[in-house]
Design a protein around this motif. Structure first.
Motif, PDB file in Angstrom:
ATOM      1  N   LEU A  60       0.848  -1.187   0.000  1.00 33.36           N
ATOM      2  CA  LEU A  60       0.000   0.000   0.000  1.00 33.36           C
ATOM      3  C   LEU A  60       0.882   1.234   0.000  1.00 33.36           C
ATOM      4  CD1 LEU A  60      -2.823   1.317   0.287  1.00 33.36           C
ATOM      5  CD2 LEU A  60      -2.550   1.112   2.767  1.00 33.36           C
ATOM      6  N   LEU A  61       0.747   2.022  -1.069  1.00 32.19           N
ATOM      7  CA  LEU A  61       1.449   3.307  -1.113  1.00 32.19           C
ATOM      8  C   LEU A  61       0.435   4.388  -0.816  1.00 32.19           C
ATOM      9  CD1 LEU A  61       3.816   5.240  -1.896  1.00 32.19           C
ATOM     10  CD2 LEU A  61       2.874   5.200  -4.218  1.00 32.19           C
ATOM     11  N   GLU A  62       0.781   5.255   0.129  1.00 32.32           N
ATOM     12  CA  GLU A  62      -0.143   6.305   0.511  1.00 32.32           C
ATOM     13  C   GLU A  62       0.559   7.639   0.299  1.00 32.32           C
ATOM     14  OE1 GLU A  62      -1.575   5.554   4.462  1.00 32.32           O
ATOM     15  OE2 GLU A  62      -2.614   7.482   4.547  1.00 32.32           O
ATOM     16  N   THR A  63      -0.053   8.503  -0.504  1.00 32.89           N
ATOM     17  CA  THR A  63       0.551   9.823  -0.692  1.00 32.89           C
ATOM     18  C   THR A  63      -0.430  10.885  -0.235  1.00 32.89           C
ATOM     19  OG1 THR A  63      -0.259   9.962  -2.968  1.00 32.89           O
ATOM     20  CG2 THR A  63       1.972   9.101  -2.661  1.00 32.89           C
ATOM     21  N   ALA A  64       0.092  11.960   0.319  1.00 33.67           N
ATOM     22  CA  ALA A  64      -0.757  13.070   0.750  1.00 33.67           C
ATOM     23  C   ALA A  64      -0.135  14.367   0.265  1.00 33.67           C
ATOM     24  CB  ALA A  64      -0.879  13.077   2.266  1.00 33.67           C
ATOM     25  N   ASN A  65      -0.887  15.083  -0.564  1.00 35.69           N
ATOM     26  CA  ASN A  65      -0.430  16.368  -1.101  1.00 35.69           C
ATOM     27  C   ASN A  65      -1.568  17.362  -1.008  1.00 35.69           C
ATOM     28  OD1 ASN A  65       0.610  13.963  -2.735  1.00 35.69           O
ATOM     29  ND2 ASN A  65       2.149  15.532  -3.159  1.00 35.69           N
ATOM     30  N   GLY A  66      -1.312  18.586  -1.485  1.00 30.40           N
ATOM     31  CA  GLY A  66      -2.390  19.558  -1.523  1.00 30.40           C
ATOM     32  C   GLY A  66      -1.887  20.969  -1.693  1.00 30.40           C
ATOM     33  N   THR A  67      -2.867  21.904  -1.644  1.00 25.22           N
ATOM     34  CA  THR A  67      -2.507  23.326  -1.713  1.00 25.22           C
ATOM     35  C   THR A  67      -3.343  24.086  -0.703  1.00 25.22           C
ATOM     36  OG1 THR A  67      -4.124  23.581  -3.481  1.00 25.22           O
ATOM     37  CG2 THR A  67      -1.820  23.398  -4.154  1.00 25.22           C
ATOM     38  N   GLY A  68      -2.700  25.065  -0.080  1.00 24.06           N
ATOM     39  CA  GLY A  68      -3.422  25.950   0.838  1.00 24.06           C
ATOM     40  C   GLY A  68      -3.565  25.367   2.229  1.00 24.06           C
ATOM     41  N   PRO A  69      -4.202  26.149   3.105  1.00 27.72           N
ATOM     42  CA  PRO A  69      -4.372  25.689   4.478  1.00 27.72           C
ATOM     43  C   PRO A  69      -5.550  24.716   4.577  1.00 27.72           C
ATOM     44  CG  PRO A  69      -5.275  27.892   4.230  1.00 27.72           C
ATOM     45  CD  PRO A  69      -4.759  27.488   2.880  1.00 27.72           C
ATOM     46  N   TYR A  70      -5.289  23.541   5.036  1.00 27.73           N
ATOM     47  CA  TYR A  70      -6.378  22.572   5.251  1.00 27.73           C
ATOM     48  C   TYR A  70      -5.962  21.644   6.376  1.00 27.73           C
ATOM     49  CZ  TYR A  70      -3.246  19.744   2.307  1.00 27.73           C
ATOM     50  OH  TYR A  70      -2.160  19.107   1.794  1.00 27.73           O
ATOM     51  N   LEU A  71      -6.925  20.945   6.904  1.00 29.28           N
ATOM     52  CA  LEU A  71      -6.623  19.899   7.893  1.00 29.28           C
ATOM     53  C   LEU A  71      -6.934  18.544   7.278  1.00 29.28           C
ATOM     54  CD1 LEU A  71      -6.054  18.615  10.688  1.00 29.28           C
ATOM     55  CD2 LEU A  71      -8.458  19.077  11.259  1.00 29.28           C
ATOM     56  N   HIS A  72      -5.938  17.705   7.200  1.00 23.44           N
ATOM     57  CA  HIS A  72      -6.132  16.328   6.760  1.00 23.44           C
ATOM     58  C   HIS A  72      -5.963  15.462   7.996  1.00 23.44           C
ATOM     59  CE1 HIS A  72      -4.519  12.723   4.152  1.00 23.44           C
ATOM     60  NE2 HIS A  72      -5.774  12.548   4.526  1.00 23.44           N
ATOM     61  N   ASN A  73      -7.028  14.866   8.440  1.00 29.90           N
ATOM     62  CA  ASN A  73      -7.030  14.166   9.730  1.00 29.90           C
ATOM     63  C   ASN A  73      -7.514  12.732   9.552  1.00 29.90           C
ATOM     64  OD1 ASN A  73      -7.092  13.643  12.555  1.00 29.90           O
ATOM     65  ND2 ASN A  73      -9.251  14.267  12.639  1.00 29.90           N
ATOM     66  N   PRO A  74      -6.740  11.900   8.848  1.00 33.13           N
ATOM     67  CA  PRO A  74      -7.202  10.539   8.591  1.00 33.13           C
ATOM     68  C   PRO A  74      -6.989   9.614   9.795  1.00 33.13           C
ATOM     69  CG  PRO A  74      -5.044  10.852   7.611  1.00 33.13           C
ATOM     70  CD  PRO A  74      -5.425  12.169   8.231  1.00 33.13           C
ATOM     71  N   VAL A  75      -7.910   8.686   9.934  1.00 34.69           N
ATOM     72  CA  VAL A  75      -7.713   7.565  10.864  1.00 34.69           C
ATOM     73  C   VAL A  75      -7.708   6.297  10.018  1.00 34.69           C
ATOM     74  CG1 VAL A  75      -8.757   6.177  12.692  1.00 34.69           C
ATOM     75  CG2 VAL A  75      -8.649   8.674  12.922  1.00 34.69           C
ATOM     76  N   THR A  76      -6.680   5.508  10.173  1.00 32.90           N
ATOM     77  CA  THR A  76      -6.537   4.280   9.388  1.00 32.90           C
ATOM     78  C   THR A  76      -6.476   3.098  10.338  1.00 32.90           C
ATOM     79  OG1 THR A  76      -5.269   5.510   7.752  1.00 32.90           O
ATOM     80  CG2 THR A  76      -5.122   3.099   7.649  1.00 32.90           C
ATOM     81  N   GLU A  77      -7.235   2.068   9.985  1.00 37.45           N
ATOM     82  CA  GLU A  77      -7.186   0.859  10.795  1.00 37.45           C
ATOM     83  C   GLU A  77      -6.703  -0.291   9.914  1.00 37.45           C
ATOM     84  OE1 GLU A  77     -10.268   0.230  13.596  1.00 37.45           O
ATOM     85  OE2 GLU A  77     -10.325  -1.931  13.254  1.00 37.45           O
ATOM     86  N   ILE A  78      -5.734  -1.024  10.450  1.00 39.37           N
ATOM     87  CA  ILE A  78      -5.129  -2.091   9.658  1.00 39.37           C
ATOM     88  C   ILE A  78      -5.164  -3.402  10.419  1.00 39.37           C
ATOM     89  CG2 ILE A  78      -2.855  -2.914   8.860  1.00 39.37           C
ATOM     90  CD1 ILE A  78      -2.384  -0.015   7.874  1.00 39.37           C
ATOM     91  N   HIS A  79      -5.638  -4.440   9.744  1.00 37.78           N
ATOM     92  CA  HIS A  79      -5.607  -5.779  10.333  1.00 37.78           C
ATOM     93  C   HIS A  79      -4.735  -6.662   9.444  1.00 37.78           C
ATOM     94  CE1 HIS A  79      -8.921  -5.233  13.276  1.00 37.78           C
ATOM     95  NE2 HIS A  79      -9.257  -4.276  12.411  1.00 37.78           N
ATOM     96  N   VAL A  80      -3.645  -7.157  10.025  1.00 32.45           N
ATOM     97  CA  VAL A  80      -2.806  -8.095   9.282  1.00 32.45           C
ATOM     98  C   VAL A  80      -3.100  -9.478   9.853  1.00 32.45           C
ATOM     99  CG1 VAL A  80      -0.454  -8.764   8.697  1.00 32.45           C
ATOM    100  CG2 VAL A  80      -1.053  -6.336   8.879  1.00 32.45           C
ATOM    101  N   GLY A  81      -3.730 -10.312   9.029  1.00 34.36           N
ATOM    102  CA  GLY A  81      -4.135 -11.638   9.508  1.00 34.36           C
ATOM    103  C   GLY A  81      -2.944 -12.572   9.684  1.00 34.36           C
ATOM    104  N   ALA A  82      -3.229 -13.764  10.184  1.00 33.45           N
ATOM    105  CA  ALA A  82      -2.167 -14.736  10.435  1.00 33.45           C
ATOM    106  C   ALA A  82      -1.361 -14.986   9.168  1.00 33.45           C
ATOM    107  CB  ALA A  82      -2.773 -16.040  10.945  1.00 33.45           C
ATOM    108  N   GLY A  83      -0.059 -14.858   9.259  1.00 36.00           N
ATOM    109  CA  GLY A  83       0.810 -15.131   8.121  1.00 36.00           C
ATOM    110  C   GLY A  83       0.687 -14.130   6.987  1.00 36.00           C
ATOM    111  N   ALA A  84      -0.107 -13.095   7.177  1.00 36.04           N
ATOM    112  CA  ALA A  84      -0.269 -12.093   6.117  1.00 36.04           C
ATOM    113  C   ALA A  84       0.861 -11.074   6.186  1.00 36.04           C
ATOM    114  CB  ALA A  84      -1.624 -11.397   6.246  1.00 36.04           C
TER     115      ALA A  84
END
Lengths: 418, 249, 494
Positions: free
Chosen positions: A182-206
């Motif tokens: 998973l490649l995640e990029t975050a860009n933009g212009t101007g004043p903003y709030l980027h407030n992500p919440v990410t939840e990740i589950h890596v299963g057995a052997g994954a």
């Protein structure tokens, strides 16, 4: 209803007013949102005003964010982000809203707006920014990789156009034996709030390889919180490159919930001007034979301030844990500052855990050596900084992604030289 | 002196020793040779009481006492000494202090009086001199920063001071030059007598030129596949283990 | 017999398990009523025959304390302390001032004997002319509950210009010095416990080493809490003028009691140009029983100011006692090329909780600091290193090196490391390393193969683990400290 909408208010009050105005209109569990709103009302923005500081936010205060006035997110016209070589799948969010026209989603993709799922790992009651996200999240990416399936490479791109605030909610689940880059990029212009919440589950052997390139606008606030749960023999291998933002914070809370799980939380932060960037991690070893590795490099120019907080927790049952963490910082300017809090919290006796931290300048002898061989001073510094970063960057195995990171670093350096 | 019968042992449920029978009469030196992975070091560890090895069958009677099941320190007190193949480093622990503590523990168990620091140093200096070891060896931390040869000589020094009844030398000769080898052999030869036996675990004939064994045993895949006189070691040196191992299989 | 051997024997004579210093001494006590208010502070000040400025200072501290809250950030857990349920003044009833030994209660002398105070000092306490005593000399100030009962060698020290006396006496006899320095390193409002101490401190030691003087002997204080339901709030102030050197030792014990007792001390050190102060502590307050009942709550503020160029302050501590230890002996490195050191061994067993470490605040150019912390956790205890290294913008070419190692013995304890590292100067260099491990099985086996019992093997390895700290202690204390480690860890193995 909206005829006499009150004038917008800054800070926490503004977010709460926005929530009040959207009650019933937002997708998903409204009770959960109400509880999160109550928690956010009680906590406020960390360091956003007077009152007791939270230890987890010791070195990062959101006072400037508390003064910002944000408008509801628009859907502006923007150029399509470049497609990563080798990544067939691309999922694009503009101001937090899914942009189908720019995306090439994989089969296992769903939108939060269509199928809201707040997951099970996050702590809105303890984490103000998670509470804020839970209260206002409107869209996001859900990926479910089936068992024993290679999900290939997926590019998650966020583009912000200020002034606005958005709170995407992402959920990535790898069933047992699955794999994904998973490649995640975050860009933009101007004043903003980027407030992500990410939840990740890596299963057995994954196995999940997660590379994040945060290059938000210099006027923006990028405050991300990530929760990862890694099951038996699972691997979560992440690298974060933090280049942008006025105030940025990447918080990762990873729990090794099964035996023989592995987590790599590597990062590099390159800052300049008056930037403030905070990389905060908590690795919890809950089961035996887990391994965690962290190499974090900070290069600080101008009046920038780098923060690293890293805690390794080892639970009573997590015998044979092997935890290692190294944080290194280069101060390139007399006005830069590094604050570092590596922490060990250990309740099992048969473990090997260590951390190290160094803060200093480039080695004057090394610069002299290079110059005596004819390398100009600026170039000598660039070579040494690059060498300093290599250890962290080399942990990224994918050539195309590493090239992207190196381009980001080269861009940062060109900005410095200019 | 030492009577091993049907000894079987495993580590992490993996059997290593599969029924060893071996008698070392008083006053004799026996060599144990064999290819890598045969279980030679395991035999030494099991006799010394290392806890991660599980004895699954058999017995090892030493001077009328069953060793198996005794604590390592009790075996040491009874006179069993293991010279480690890879001697352990003890950071911050002074070599002289370590040796004196060990010696006094063993003297106590023999009903002998403890040595004070002065008596001990006199004794230890004499031994280091005899072993051609530098004086500062006693001042340094146990095995920390020692070269391979120094570590092995430190083992021999300990053996000389503790005066065991049964010495098990686990590849003490590996990594030693010819002079050091002679010192090790002399160290053991000096202890030889009616109340002293040794089990010399080695890969090479070299040590046995200086430390002539009464018997030579070949260990392979956890069993003794052949025993003979000193000439067996020379034969092995010439023709290798392959023939014997194949013959036994 | 040498002083060191005496000390060793005193400790060695103790062989059975448990806390060996848990005797109570029956001495007639002068007790203030329980509780804390302005009247009690006035009473303390009056008993000490203090000038009015000292009383005003105390009242100011009390007013500050009333507005403060007990800190909660440390990893220690205890039921609320009822500050009104303590006696803030307890003193052995004096007949006529304890200057001559005949006037010291024989019970007290017996106590020193039990404490293992070297015979030499007891002999001096018993009236032997100090000048008759050869060998190495140690001057002793003994603080019993709240008051200093005897200071030895005062005359010898006076000859070299060194002042070593109870602080209460210094307030009366050297008011200018006290006034100038007290609260200058640890201000009255510094923290909750320091404010409390400032309001109610009853005694402690005062040391003044004049310019260019190397103190001719080690100075030593033995602290002991004896009375029930008392808090002990001693205050120590050490000033080393330019070019002065002093080594100061501090030992602490308390009787075995079911209830918890509060100890909130403040120590302030000031070192001027080229001066050095070495401050060594062996803290063995009663730690409570195996179930965590009783024990001392030890909330201590220790701080040194390296004010002068090339000044040096070195803290060495061996902490084996107390139910709760909360202390962070620190250095404020103001002087150019000044040096701060912190060497610590903290052992916790049973239900003990220790949250200890240091702060190294680098302000002066070229200032250097070294931090070596060894934490050993056993039983059900929790042992935390908490430290701060700060490089201020002015600290050009400053250096810090920190090494924190933790050893866990047994599966029910906890070991924690919480360093804060802040740097605002690119020419400053900070290096921090921390490790956590247990005693390696192969090390234990190696020792046991050589005939050592498991307990002896553990002691040997633990002492090796602590060596970098123990070697910093003066010899007398190093021997005592090694034995203390062994006694503290008795029964934690296996």
């Amino acid at each position: 209803m909206n005829a006499v909408s009150p004038p917008p208010r800054p800070g926490a009050a503004g977010f709460l007013a926005r929530y009040e105005s959207l009650i019933g209109a937002l997708p998903g569990d409204s009770a959960l949102r109400a509880a999160a709103a109550a928690a956010f009302r009680a906590a406020g923005l960390p360091g956003g005003g007077p009152g007791r500081r939270i230890e987890a936010w010791k070195y990062t205060a959101l006072r400037p964010l508390a003064d910002m006035l944000f408008a509801p997110a628009q859907a502006p016209d923007i150029a399509e982000p470049p497609t990563l070589a080798g990544a067939a799948a691309k999922v694009v969010f503009v101001n937090g809203a899914y942009r189908a026209a720019m995306s090439a989603p994989p089969a296992f993709f769903a939108r939060f707006a269509d199928r809201p799922d707040f997951g099970t790992l996050s702590w809105p009651d303890r984490e103000p920014m998670t509470a804020l996200n839970t209260m206002l999240a409107a869209d996001g990416m859900t990926l479910d990789i089936p068992a024993n399936t290679d999900g290939g490479t997926v590019h998650l791109a966020s583009i912000g156009v200020g002034p606005t605030a958005f709170h995407p909610r992402h959920l990535v689940r790898l069933a047992p034996g699955a794999s994904l880059t998973l490649l995640e990029t975050a860009n933009g212009t101007g004043p903003y709030l980027h407030n992500p919440v990410t939840e990740i589950h890596v299963g057995a052997g994954a196995r999940l390889i997660h590379v994040r390139l945060q290059n938000e606008d210099i006027a923006a606030f990028g405050l991300s919180t990530l929760y990862a749960d890694i099951a038996e023999h699972g691997t979560y291998d992440s690298f974060s490159l933090n280049l942008g933002g006025r105030i940025a914070r990447a918080e990762i809370r990873a729990t090794l919930s099964g035996p023989h799980a592995t987590a790599h939380l590597n990062a590099a932060q390159l800052l300049t001007g008056t930037q403030h960037s905070d990389f905060t991690t908590v690795v919890r070893h809950a089961e035996p034979h887990g391994a965690s590795r962290q190499t974090v490099k900070n290069v600080l120019a101008g009046q920038s301030r780098g923060v690293f907080q890293g805690r390794i927790e080892v639970a009573r049952d997590a015998q044979k844990t092997d935890g290692y963490q190294m944080n290194q910082a280069l101060l390139l300017s007399p006005d830069a500052e590094m604050d570092c809090k590596p922490e060990l919290e250990i309740f099992a006796d048969d473990v090997k855990c260590s951390h190290g931290a160094t803060i200093g300048a480039l080695d004057a002898d090394q610069i002299f050596y290079l110059r005596s061989r004819g390398v100009p001073a600026a170039e000598a510094r660039a070579i040494l900084v690059r060498a300093f970063l290599t250890e962290a960057i080399d942990a990224v195995a994918d050539d195309a992604i590493r090239a992207l990171l190196e381009a980001g670093i080269a861009g940062w350096w060109d900005n410095q030289a200019a | 002196m030492l009577n091993i019968r049907g000894l079987a042992a495993s580590i992490d449920d993996k059997p290593i020793l599969k029924g060893i029978d071996l008698i070392v009469p008083p006053g004799e030196v026996h060599a144990v040779m064999g290819p890598n992975g045969a279980g030679k070091s395991t035999l030494g560890y099991v006799l010394a009481g290392r806890e991660d090895y599980v004895v699954t069958a058999g017995s090892a009677v030493f001077n009328g006492t069953e060793l198996l099941g005794m604590d390592p320190e009790a075996r040491a007190a009874a006179g069993v000494f293991l010279a480690f193949q890879a001697p352990i480093e003890l950071p911050g622990v002074n070599n002289a202090n370590f040796l004196r503590t060990a010696l006094n523990a063993i003297r106590r168990s023999r009903g002998e009086g403890e040595l004070d620091a002065v008596q001990f140093l006199k004794l230890a200096r004499a031994e280091t001199k005899r072993l051609a070891m530098p004086d500062d060896m006693l001042k340094r931390n146990v095995n920390v920063g020692f070269s391979g040869g120094e570590k092995k000589r430190n083992e021999v020094l300990q053996m000389a001071l503790l005066r065991p009844k049964l010495a098990i030398l686990d590849e003490t000769d590996s990594g030693l030059d010819i002079d050091a080898l002679k010192i090790v052999a002399d160290g053991v030869n000096a202890l030889r007598g009616p109340d002293f036996s040794a089990l010399v675990i080695t890969h090479h004939q070299r040590l046995l030129d200086h430390l002539v064994p009464n018997r030579v045993h070949v260990l392979s895949a956890g069993r003794i596949v052949r025993s003979g006189g000193p000439e067996l070691a020379r034969e092995l040196e010439k023709s290798g283990y392959a023939g014997i191992v194949a013959e036994a299989a | 017999m040498s002083v060191a051997a005496e000390t060793l024997d005193a400790v060695q004579s103790v062989t059975e398990s448990g806390y060996k210093w848990g005797f109570e001494t029956n001495i007639e006590m002068d007790l203030a009523p329980k509780g804390l208010n302005e009247d009690i502070i006035r009473l303390i000040s009056e008993r000490k025959e203090e000038p009015s400025w000292m009383l005003d200072w105390r009242l100011k501290a009390y007013a500050a304390w009333l507005k403060m809250e007990e800190p909660e950030w440390a990893r220690v857990d205890h039921p609320p302390i009822d500050y009104q349920d303590l006696h803030y003044y307890a003193a052995p009833k004096k007949k006529n001032g304890p200057k001559s030994l005949d006037e010291v209660d024989p019970e007290l002398l017996k106590m020193y004997e039990k404490l293992g105070i070297p015979l030499k000092e007891r002999a001096i306490l018993a009236g032997v002319d100090p000048d008759e005593v050869e060998e190495r000399q140690i001057a002793v100030d003994a603080v019993f509950d709240s008051v200093s009962v005897a200071t030895t060698f005062q005359e010898t020290l006076k000859k070299s210009g060194v002042i070593f006396c109870p602080i209460s006496e210094a307030v009366r006899n050297h008011p200018d010095l006290v006034k100038q320095y007290i609260g200058s390193v640890v201000p009255i409002g510094d923290n909750y416990f320091a404010a409390l101490n400032s309001a109610v401190f009853t005694d402690g030691s005062f040391v003044y080493i004049p310019k260019g003087v190397r103190c001719p002997m080690e100075l030593s204080t033995y602290f002991r809490i004896n009375a029930r339901n008392t808090g002990q709030f001693e205050r120590t102030l050490i000033i080393a003028e330019a070019g002065a050197h002093v080594s100061y030792l501090e030992g602490c014990t308390a009787p075995q009691r079911d209830e918890n007792q509060l100890h909130a001390a403040v120590v302030e050190l000031v070192a001027m140009d080229d001066a050095s102060i070495k401050y060594s502590t062996v803290q063995n307050w009663y730690p409570g029983d195996a179930d965590g009942k009783g024990g001392i709550y030890n909330f201590v503020t220790k701080r040194g100011a390296c004010r002068g160029a090339r000044s040096k302050i070195s803290w060495t501590q061996v902490e084996t006692g107390s139910a709760i230890t909360w202390k962070y002996p620190s250095c404020v490195l103001l002087g150019e090329d000044s040096v701060g050191e912190f060497y610590s061994v903290a052992v916790t067993t049973n239900h003990q909780q220790a949250d200890t470490g240091t702060k190294m605040i680098h302000i002066g150019k070229g200032s250097r600091s070294t931090v070596v912390s060894k934490g050993i956790s056993a039983g059900r205890s929790n042992n935390t290193y908490r430290g701060l290294v700060r490089m201020a913008k002015t600290a050009d070419n400053a250096r810090n090196f920190t090494q924190c190692d933790s050893l866990l013995i047994g599966a029910a304890c906890g070991a924690h490391t919480v360093p804060y590292i802040e740097s605002r100067n690119p020419t400053a260099k900070v290096e921090h390393e921390a490790t956590t491990s247990k005693i390696a099985e192969d090390q234990l086996f190696y020792c046991r193969q050589r005939g050592l019992s498991e307990e002896d093997a553990v002691n040997l390895i633990v002492n090796g683990f602590c060596k970098d700290v123990l070697k910093e202690l003066p010899m007398e204390f190093a021997v005592e400290a090694q034995k203390l480690l062994a006694v503290s860890l008795e029964g934690s193995v296996g």
